[in-house]
Write an enzyme that holds these catalytic residues in place. Sequence first.
Site, PDB file in Angstrom:
ATOM      1  N   GLY A   1       0.871  -1.205   0.106  1.00  0.00           N
ATOM      2  CA  GLY A   1       0.059  -0.044  -0.042  1.00  0.00           C
ATOM      3  C   GLY A   1       0.755   1.268   0.158  1.00  0.00           C
ATOM      4  O   GLY A   1       2.050   0.929  -0.356  1.00  0.00           O
TER       5      GLY A   1
ATOM      6  N   ASP B   1       0.979  -1.508  18.580  1.00  0.00           N
ATOM      7  CA  ASP B   1       1.490  -2.128  19.747  1.00  0.00           C
ATOM      8  C   ASP B   1       0.983  -3.353  20.003  1.00  0.00           C
ATOM      9  O   ASP B   1       1.544  -4.393  20.166  1.00  0.00           O
ATOM     10  CB  ASP B   1       1.571  -1.192  20.902  1.00  0.00           C
ATOM     11  CG  ASP B   1       2.436  -0.008  20.803  1.00  0.00           C
ATOM     12  OD1 ASP B   1       3.575  -0.232  20.078  1.00  0.00           O
ATOM     13  OD2 ASP B   1       1.840   1.149  20.906  1.00  0.00           O
TER      14      ASP B   1
ATOM     15  N   PRO C   1      -3.848  -1.618  15.281  1.00  0.00           N
ATOM     16  CA  PRO C   1      -3.257  -0.852  16.409  1.00  0.00           C
ATOM     17  C   PRO C   1      -1.727  -1.335  16.294  1.00  0.00           C
ATOM     18  O   PRO C   1      -1.759  -2.700  16.937  1.00  0.00           O
ATOM     19  CB  PRO C   1      -4.176  -0.987  17.524  1.00  0.00           C
ATOM     20  CG  PRO C   1      -4.966  -2.096  17.310  1.00  0.00           C
ATOM     21  CD  PRO C   1      -5.010  -2.327  15.887  1.00  0.00           C
TER      22      PRO C   1
ATOM     23  N   THR D   1       1.324  -2.569  11.166  1.00  0.00           N
ATOM     24  CA  THR D   1      -0.061  -2.561  11.089  1.00  0.00           C
ATOM     25  C   THR D   1      -0.939  -2.404  12.489  1.00  0.00           C
ATOM     26  O   THR D   1      -0.335  -2.565  13.469  1.00  0.00           O
ATOM     27  CB  THR D   1      -0.501  -4.275  10.851  1.00  0.00           C
ATOM     28  OG1 THR D   1       0.132  -4.596   9.426  1.00  0.00           O
ATOM     29  CG2 THR D   1      -2.000  -4.480  10.651  1.00  0.00           C
TER      30      THR D   1
ATOM     31  N   ALA E   1      -6.077  -4.456   7.445  1.00  0.00           N
ATOM     32  CA  ALA E   1      -7.315  -3.671   7.062  1.00  0.00           C
ATOM     33  C   ALA E   1      -6.757  -2.314   7.724  1.00  0.00           C
ATOM     34  O   ALA E   1      -6.190  -2.143   8.376  1.00  0.00           O
ATOM     35  CB  ALA E   1      -8.433  -3.984   7.998  1.00  0.00           C
TER      36      ALA E   1
ATOM     37  N   HIS F   1       0.662   4.244  20.411  1.00  0.00           N
ATOM     38  CA  HIS F   1       0.458   4.995  19.516  1.00  0.00           C
ATOM     39  C   HIS F   1      -1.117   5.243  19.272  1.00  0.00           C
ATOM     40  O   HIS F   1      -1.877   4.453  18.602  1.00  0.00           O
ATOM     41  CB  HIS F   1       0.945   4.318  18.182  1.00  0.00           C
ATOM     42  CG  HIS F   1       0.616   4.932  16.897  1.00  0.00           C
ATOM     43  ND1 HIS F   1       1.112   6.217  16.639  1.00  0.00           N
ATOM     44  CD2 HIS F   1       0.115   4.632  15.804  1.00  0.00           C
ATOM     45  CE1 HIS F   1       0.455   6.652  15.309  1.00  0.00           C
ATOM     46  NE2 HIS F   1       0.040   5.609  14.782  1.00  0.00           N
TER      47      HIS F   1
ATOM     48  N   VAL G   1       2.363   2.881   2.516  1.00  0.00           N
ATOM     49  CA  VAL G   1       3.301   2.936   3.311  1.00  0.00           C
ATOM     50  C   VAL G   1       4.423   2.007   2.844  1.00  0.00           C
ATOM     51  O   VAL G   1       5.539   2.436   2.668  1.00  0.00           O
ATOM     52  CB  VAL G   1       3.077   2.464   4.638  1.00  0.00           C
ATOM     53  CG1 VAL G   1       4.290   2.376   5.581  1.00  0.00           C
ATOM     54  CG2 VAL G   1       2.129   3.587   5.303  1.00  0.00           C
TER      55      VAL G   1
ATOM     56  N   ASN H   1      -7.350  -7.236  12.475  1.00  0.00           N
ATOM     57  CA  ASN H   1      -6.144  -7.301  11.929  1.00  0.00           C
ATOM     58  C   ASN H   1      -5.446  -8.309  12.791  1.00  0.00           C
ATOM     59  O   ASN H   1      -4.397  -8.926  12.574  1.00  0.00           O
ATOM     60  CB  ASN H   1      -5.666  -5.949  12.249  1.00  0.00           C
ATOM     61  CG  ASN H   1      -5.859  -5.143  10.853  1.00  0.00           C
ATOM     62  OD1 ASN H   1      -6.147  -5.602   9.890  1.00  0.00           O
ATOM     63  ND2 ASN H   1      -5.609  -3.678  11.247  1.00  0.00           N
TER      64      ASN H   1
END
Length: 310
Positions: free
Chosen positions: A9, A122, A120, A118, A79, A174, A11, A94
């Site tokens: 994608g 952490d 969340p 990916t 996702a 994060h 990133v 995820n």
Amino acid sequence: MKISVIGMGAVGTEVVGLLLASSAASEIVAVDQNATKAQAEIWDFAHTTSFIYAKNPRLIAGGWPETVNSDIVVITAGAQLKQGENRDTLVEINSKVIKDLIERTEATSPGAIVLMVTNPVDVMAQVAVAHSSFPKERVISLGTIVDTARFMRIVSDHVGIDPKNIFGYVLGDHSHTGFIPWSLCNVCGLDVDAFCALNGLAPIDRTAVRARVLQIGLDIFAGKGNTNHGIAASVYRIIRAIVGNERSVLPVGTLLEGEYGVADAVMSVPCVIGRRGVQKIVACRFTDDEQAAFDVSHAHVRELMALAGL
């Protein structure tokens, strides 16, 4: 150094571009569910090598067999956020994705260092540790390093100094619970408030800075549908520390086992990064308010862990 990027994608594609321009890798493998896109990206990148005066790595688009014996595996697949969502909404779907990807990674590159991008992030790193035999030091969450980059830039704009001369971190998680330990921050070696006072600058509004740090990624997403430049640069910064065995201190997510009073949870804290991955978790002393903020972030991580079945 063989580096595989899982997920091409916005990133993942930019990570490949940074690697190609930097001589960090001798071989780059791009993997994506859309194999046609991955191949097209690699062809396109190959056409830059006549003009980029850096190492000319082997460029491959393929599947998991092509990633065999990677030194570093960057996982960006999963996702993605939709308008109106936050990173937490991705945890259940995820988690399933990462369980599958880490199993494939372990089968093909058991000696690799895994960089988790990916979201969340952490909690996904913790899913990877829990569902593999990778040692914790070789599963690194991107964590709050991009938040830290945003923080340094915001302070830089206030004081009019290159952000590389701003020292500080965003730590915790994060998410909306990330916090800034101002007691660890300085500008050119001076306490931030002291620097402003001595140099004729208005004091920094710490509450506003934190709010902007936590909001800016969402604003970028709202404006263009993704956040990729800062994230990819953060991935590359970690890779550079690994490849060069720099022993640089970066705020990344790692599994804590008693450090900072946390047991069995991935959180972002200052870590020494080198060729073996997380080579040391740096101990820092927080103020009482900072410790309270860290505890709030820890509680949020625990909530997400429960959603992930951890």
